[in-house]
Structure formats: structure tokens, C-alpha cells
Enzyme design. Structure first.
Site, PDB file in Angstrom:
ATOM      1  N   LYS A   1       0.997  -1.126  -0.113  1.00 40.59           N
ATOM      2  CA  LYS A   1      -0.085  -0.118   0.035  1.00 40.59           C
ATOM      3  C   LYS A   1       0.750   1.164   0.051  1.00 40.59           C
ATOM      4  CE  LYS A   1      -3.088   2.738   2.881  1.00 40.59           C
ATOM      5  NZ  LYS A   1      -3.884   2.799   4.033  1.00 40.59           N
TER       6      LYS A   1
ATOM      7  N   GLU B   1      -8.821  12.237  11.934  1.00 38.67           N
ATOM      8  CA  GLU B   1      -8.012  11.117  12.288  1.00 38.67           C
ATOM      9  C   GLU B   1      -7.213  11.487  13.443  1.00 38.67           C
ATOM     10  OE1 GLU B   1      -6.550   8.791   9.107  1.00 38.67           O
ATOM     11  OE2 GLU B   1      -5.497   7.482  10.385  1.00 38.67           O
TER      12      GLU B   1
HETATM   13  C1  LIG Z   1      -4.438  10.709   3.366  1.00 44.28           C
HETATM   14  C2  LIG Z   1      -5.599  11.332   3.635  1.00 44.28           C
HETATM   15  O1  LIG Z   1      -6.450  10.295   4.184  1.00 44.28           O
HETATM   16  C3  LIG Z   1      -6.088   9.301   4.643  1.00 44.28           C
HETATM   17  C4  LIG Z   1      -6.276   8.133   3.847  1.00 44.28           C
HETATM   18  C5  LIG Z   1      -7.493   7.387   3.878  1.00 44.28           C
HETATM   19  C6  LIG Z   1      -7.893   6.524   2.682  1.00 44.28           C
HETATM   20  O2  LIG Z   1      -7.221   6.567   1.590  1.00 44.28           O
HETATM   21  O3  LIG Z   1      -9.245   5.909   2.787  1.00 44.28           O
HETATM   22  C7  LIG Z   1      -8.551   7.575   4.755  1.00 44.28           C
HETATM   23  C8  LIG Z   1      -8.193   8.511   5.858  1.00 44.28           C
HETATM   24  C9  LIG Z   1      -6.825   9.003   6.188  1.00 44.28           C
HETATM   25  O4  LIG Z   1      -6.325   8.025   6.807  1.00 44.28           O
HETATM   26  C10 LIG Z   1      -5.952  12.775   3.413  1.00 44.28           C
HETATM   27  O5  LIG Z   1      -7.279  12.837   3.591  1.00 44.28           O
HETATM   28  O6  LIG Z   1      -5.038  13.403   2.786  1.00 44.28           O
END
Ligand SMILES: C=C(O[C@@H]1C=C(C(=O)O)C=C[C@H]1O)C(=O)O
Length: 420
Positions: free
Chosen positions: A179, A224
């Protein structure tokens, strides 16, 4: 490498916290200059003025900042009549994603107003050994509108970004890594100097389930929470796995159900939970990891979310824990090192303080550190140019078009907060 010697003269910190009657919304107490903010559902901290600061670069930035704060507070004289987490002296901090050219900072405000559990307080500090000024709230200038804001592509257009996502997917399918989180930026220009209180008020009104923050020119509303340490308890909210909302509540419920069953999203979520649980384990004597995530509904997107909780086993501060957790798979990828290399290679972006810890710490080491997401970095002096960021977790099953649409949805909170 530090920009200030750790052994530099430690100022004599004196702090005084007094209880006050309800002053109204925390954000309405803030003067316009350099607001320091950590607010959720109306509770939290709002600070201003700069009694002391520590700027640091490099891979030891978290430990060096922690050392500076411990030195400063170890000998502090603290008169605190409220005695809650966040009373007494607190520093606000914002750190960089990597070891690049931008500094990370801890800022000790001259004044902090706080609210929690039906109580309000003001803390003032001095660093020259004198008794700090009697805590009082200044009258503040009305908030100025930003005027018409323009938006333009940052280092890459949306289409170019879609192509690097496709490249990442094929490299994941070829077994290079599991990932990677790829981000893009959008540049906003305002016709006059931005009053940061404008977007902050709008973010905290519209995203009450998020932590609205502002530290040293980085502002946003993050869903988060990387880590909270509070009286021996550690908590963390891990997000990964996202879908956009449609404005049709019935359809959104069906989407939420499909998110909770999607093997691609559940797998991506599992990577993120595992990376946080592994990084927290050395700090905890026991930990509770829920088996299945819940769906966090925000106005623009829905996320798979897991709340971890643990009991601390040592003295490590919330800031040291944040440093150990960063970068989690939610913002870096898996395996971490490979993902960081791919981010550097494909993004062509200095992330600055995006996707890195932002929050506060008190003199006991308790504090809250979120991940700076759904945020913008303001040009320091002019305050007319902002870099907005959004990123998406890319795994084997990711579709570049859907990821681009997800990044657009994640840019909505800051875009809307800036518009008049
Ligand atoms: C990286 C980001 O978000 C992150 C990525 C996510 C995802 O890919 O589903 C969800 C929440 C966050 O952990 C962002 O908002 O820039």
C-alpha cells in the site's frame, strides 16, 4: 540537526490557570494574529502570543522537541486551580511529514483559553520568572472575509496525478509493496491577507466530529486522531477506506454498508490498524483492538474507522508516542520504508506538515496529536497563498479515477471553508 541548541538557557517558566465563566465559543476569543487552535465539538484549546518556541529539523525532531518541552516544564512554577488535562502550560505543535527542508515547531502561547466538561479556564505564562499577567480576555477585532478565492493545480494536474496512481497500482500488483498513500496539492490565492479565524470557524461549525486545528500556519479539520494520552490511558482513531457521500442519505446508507463489506477497503484498513497497534504496543501494558471497524460519517466522505485503547506502561509523553506512530500506514503505506521511497519518487511534492502530527502537550506529557489532514499550509508572511492537500491510500484494487474523485472530496472541507 536542530536549529536551536538543546542546552540553550532554559527560561524560568511560570504559569497560572484560573477558572472563568463561559466566554462563548472558544474560537470567538481569538485575536486574528497566529491563532493556535485545537477544538472539537466546542471543547478544546485556543491560544495566542508566543512566550517560547522550538524549531527543529531532521529524523530526531520528535525526541528533541520532547526534550525541549521536558526541560522547560521540569522546573516550571505552575499555579493551576482547574487541574484538567490541558490546564497549566501547554505547547501546540506541528511536525513535518519527513526529514525535508521544512522545520517542525512547538509553540508555547502566552495565553490559552480552554473548555472541557462544563468548565472554562484561562492560562497565562511568563518565561522570565515573573508572575504572568492576570488572565483576562482581550476584546478582539471582527473576523474579516477572505474575498473571492481562486484555486489552481499544484505540482501536478488531476490527470497527471491519476497517472501516477495507475503507475503505483501496477507496481503494487507486481509485488513491490502492499500500500502507498499518494497526495496531491491545490493552490488557493486570496485577494487580501487571510484572517485564519474565518476558515477555522467554518471548519469547526461544519465538521464537529473532526478536530479543528491551527498551529504555525497549518490549519484544517482532521477526522484522524493519531494518539491521545490522558491520565494513563492511550487512545487512537485509525481511518482508512473511504467513499464519497452523495447528498442522498438513503443512498449513502447503502454505500456505508458496501464500504463495511468491501474487501479492498477492509484490507487497506487492516494495514493501517496493524501499523498503529504495532507502534503503540511498546508503550502499553494492555490494548483493546476492536475486531471490526465502524463507519464514520462526515459531511463529505465516509471512512472505515477503528478506535484503539491501551493502558500506558511507562513515562513516554504523548509527543514521543506520536513520533513513534508516524508515519502510520494511513498516510505512508506498507511496508513503511518502501512506501516512503515511492511517495518521494512519484509525488514530486514537499508535503511540509501535511499528513504529520499536529496537536498539543501539557506539562505532564498528556496531550492529543491528530494527523494534519483536510488541511492547508499558509504562506507565512503574506497570508494570501495556501497549499491545500489531499491523499488516498492506493492498494492492489484501486481505480485511479475513483481515487481522483476521492481526493476531490477530501479537498472540499478546506475549499469551502475559504469561500465567502
Ligand atoms: C491521506 C488522507 O487520508 C487518509 C487516507 C484515507 C483513505 O485512503 O481511505 C482515509 C483517511 C486518512 O487516513 C487525506 O485526507 O489526505
Amino acid at each position: 540537526m536542530t536549529s536551536a541548541p538543546l542546552t540553550a538557557q532554559v527560561p524560568a517558566l511560570v504559569a497560572r490557570t484560573v477558572e472563568i465563566p463561559d466566554p462563548g465559543p472558544l474560537l470567538s476569543t481569538l485575536p486574528s494574529e497566529a491563532p493556535l487552535v485545537w477544538v472539537r465539538r466546542g471543547e478544546g484549546l485556543a491560544g495566542w502570543g508566543e512566550a517560547a518556541r522550538f524549531d527543529v529539523k531532521g529524523s530526531a525532531r520528535f525526541t528533541e522537541a520532547d526534550k525541549w518541552w521536558r526541560n522547560l516544564t521540569r522546573t516550571a512554577v505552575i499555579r493551576d486551580e482547574v487541574q484538567l488535562p490541558g490546564t497549566g502550560p501547554v505547547a501546540f505543535g506541528s511536525f513535518t511529514f519527513d526529514d525535508g527542508p521544512t522545520s517542525s515547531s512547538l509553540v508555547l502561547p502566552e495565553t490559552v483559553v480552554g473548555h472541557r466538561e462544563g468548565r472554562w479556564w484561562v492560562t497565562t505564562v511568563s518565561v522570565n520568572g515573573d508572575l504572568p499577567p492576570w488572565p483576562s480576555l482581550p476584546s478582539v477585532a471582527p473576523i474579516k472575509r477572505p474575498g473571492p478565492v481562486t484555486f489552481a493545480d499544484g505540482s501536478r494536474s488531476g490527470a497527471e496525478w491519476g497517472r501516477i496512481v495507475a503507475d503505483a497500482v501496477s507496481r503494487i500488483n507486481a509485488g513491490e509493496l502492499e500500500k502507498v498513500v499518494l497526495a496531491r496539492e491545490l493552490i488557493a490565492e486570496t485577494p487580501r491577507q487571510l484572517d485564519l479565524r474565518w476558515p477555522l470557524r467554518r471548519l469547526s461549525d461544519r465538521y464537529p466530529r473532526c478536530w479543528t486545528f491551527s498551529v504555525d500556519g497549518v490549519l484544517g479539520a482532521t477526522p484522524e486522531l493519531l494518539v491521545r494520552r490522558e491520565r494513563g490511558l492511550v487512545t487512537s482513531r485509525v481511518l482508512a477506506g473511504t467513499i464519497r457521500r452523495t447528498r442522498d442519505d438513503v443512498h449513502d446508507l447503502a454505500l456505508a454498508a458496501s464500504l463495511a463489506r468491501s474487501s479492498k477497503d477492509l484490507e487497506e484498513h487492516e494495514f493501517a490498524v496493524r501499523s498503529v497497534a504495532d507502534a503503540l504496543a511498546p508503550f502499553c501494558s494492555s490494548m483493546n483492538i476492536p475486531e471490526t471497524p465502524f463507519v464514520l460519517h462526515l459531511p463529505n466522505v465516509m471512512h472505515l474507522a477503528t478506535d484503539l485503547a491501551g493502558v500506558t506502561s511507562g513515562q513516554a509523553s504523548s509527543l514521543l508516542m506520536a513520533g513513534a506512530l508516524h508515519p502510520s500506514a494511513a498516510v505512508g503505506g506498507t511496508p513503511t520504508k518502501k512506501a516512503q521511497e515511492m511517495i518521494r519518487e512519484l509525488e514530486a511534492l514537499d508535503r511540509g506538515r501535511y499528513a504529520a502530527p499536529v496537536g498539543w502537550i501539557d506539562s505532564s506529557g498528556d496531550g492529543e496529536w491528530g494527523i494534519a489532514l483536510r488541511c492547508a499550509q499558509v504562506d507565512s508572511s503574506e497570508r494570501t497563498r495556501l497549499r491545500l492537500f489531499a491523499g488516498c491510500g492506493i492498494v492492489a484494487g484501486s481505480d485511479p479515477t475513483a481515487e481522483l474523485a476521492e481526493s476531490v472530496a477530501k479537498l472540499v472541507p478546506m475549499r469551502d471553508a475559504l469561500s465567502t
